[in-house]
Design a protein around this motif. Sequence first.
Motif, short mmCIF file in Angstrom:
data_model
loop_
_atom_site.label_atom_id
_atom_site.label_comp_id
_atom_site.label_asym_id
_atom_site.label_seq_id
_atom_site.Cartn_x
_atom_site.Cartn_y
_atom_site.Cartn_z
N UNK A 39 0.86 -1.18 0.00
CA UNK A 39 0.00 0.00 0.00
C UNK A 39 0.90 1.24 0.00
N UNK A 40 1.05 1.88 -1.16
CA UNK A 40 1.82 3.12 -1.21
C UNK A 40 1.10 4.23 -0.46
N UNK A 41 1.81 5.26 -0.04
CA UNK A 41 1.17 6.35 0.69
C UNK A 41 0.04 6.97 -0.11
N UNK A 42 -1.13 7.05 0.49
CA UNK A 42 -2.27 7.68 -0.14
C UNK A 42 -2.95 6.87 -1.21
N UNK A 43 -2.50 5.66 -1.47
CA UNK A 43 -3.06 4.83 -2.53
C UNK A 43 -3.63 3.54 -1.98
N UNK A 44 -4.29 2.79 -2.84
CA UNK A 44 -4.90 1.55 -2.45
C UNK A 44 -3.89 0.40 -2.47
N UNK A 45 -4.22 -0.63 -1.75
CA UNK A 45 -3.39 -1.83 -1.72
C UNK A 45 -3.34 -2.48 -3.09
N UNK A 46 -2.17 -2.98 -3.48
CA UNK A 46 -1.99 -3.61 -4.76
C UNK A 46 -1.14 -4.88 -4.62
N UNK A 47 -1.38 -5.82 -5.52
CA UNK A 47 -0.61 -7.04 -5.52
C UNK A 47 0.79 -6.82 -6.05
N UNK A 48 1.75 -7.54 -5.51
CA UNK A 48 3.15 -7.45 -5.90
C UNK A 48 3.64 -8.77 -6.48
N UNK A 49 3.47 -9.84 -5.74
CA UNK A 49 3.95 -11.15 -6.16
C UNK A 49 3.17 -12.22 -5.43
N UNK A 50 3.18 -13.43 -5.97
CA UNK A 50 2.44 -14.52 -5.35
C UNK A 50 3.11 -15.84 -5.70
N UNK A 51 3.08 -16.76 -4.76
CA UNK A 51 3.66 -18.08 -4.99
C UNK A 51 2.71 -19.14 -4.47
N UNK A 52 2.57 -20.23 -5.25
CA UNK A 52 1.67 -21.32 -4.91
C UNK A 52 2.19 -22.61 -5.50
N UNK A 92 6.22 1.81 0.32
CA UNK A 92 4.89 1.34 0.70
C UNK A 92 5.00 0.52 1.98
N UNK A 93 3.86 0.24 2.56
CA UNK A 93 3.77 -0.79 3.57
C UNK A 93 3.54 -2.11 2.85
N UNK A 94 4.38 -3.08 3.12
CA UNK A 94 4.31 -4.37 2.45
C UNK A 94 3.67 -5.41 3.37
N UNK A 95 2.74 -6.17 2.82
CA UNK A 95 2.02 -7.19 3.55
C UNK A 95 2.19 -8.54 2.87
N UNK A 96 2.22 -9.60 3.67
CA UNK A 96 2.04 -10.93 3.12
C UNK A 96 0.68 -11.45 3.54
N UNK A 113 -3.85 -12.13 6.88
CA UNK A 113 -2.88 -11.08 6.59
C UNK A 113 -1.94 -10.83 7.76
N UNK A 114 -0.72 -10.46 7.43
CA UNK A 114 0.17 -9.94 8.43
C UNK A 114 -0.14 -8.48 8.69
N UNK A 115 0.63 -7.88 9.59
CA UNK A 115 0.38 -6.49 9.96
C UNK A 115 1.18 -5.48 9.13
N UNK A 116 2.08 -5.96 8.31
CA UNK A 116 2.80 -5.09 7.40
C UNK A 116 4.15 -4.66 7.91
N UNK A 117 5.04 -4.35 6.97
CA UNK A 117 6.35 -3.79 7.28
C UNK A 117 6.63 -2.65 6.32
N UNK A 118 7.14 -1.56 6.84
CA UNK A 118 7.36 -0.35 6.04
C UNK A 118 8.64 -0.45 5.24
N UNK A 119 8.55 -0.16 3.95
CA UNK A 119 9.70 -0.02 3.08
C UNK A 119 9.71 1.40 2.54
N UNK A 120 10.78 2.11 2.80
CA UNK A 120 10.92 3.48 2.33
C UNK A 120 12.16 3.58 1.46
#
Length: 123
Positions: A39-52, A92-96, A113-120
């Motif tokens: 979730x970038x600042x001021x924007x909506x959550x978006x997908x980044x990557x996925x593994x299955x 953004x704040x990154x979530x798994x 969901x996790x609680x997120x970790x900030x990447x700046x």
Amino acid sequence: QAQLAESGGGLVQPGGSLRLSCATSGFNLDSYAIGWFRRPPGLEREGVACISTIDGEPRYADPVKGRFTISRDNAKNLVYLEMTSLKREDTAVYYCAAAVETCGGSISTFESWGQGTQVTVSS
């Protein structure tokens, strides 16, 4: 009870690298898709990557293709997101998050969901 917890975020300069970790517990990692979202600042959550396991190959959003790599270590119940060539736009704040079986569903199918970790990314 399914639990996910992100770690590894921080401040990094443009062009730098960072590895995020997602620690999972309470469920069989092989039976779930694990996605990284942000979730970038001021924007909506978006997908980044996925593994299955069922999907076979990891999936990546276009803005991170060639720069980010998702991987997992089932023995350690960990999922990683290796980020290189970081850009300011990656801030953004990154979530798994976990979804049942596959990466193909909408974001609403990721129910844990996790609680997120900030990447700046900044100079």
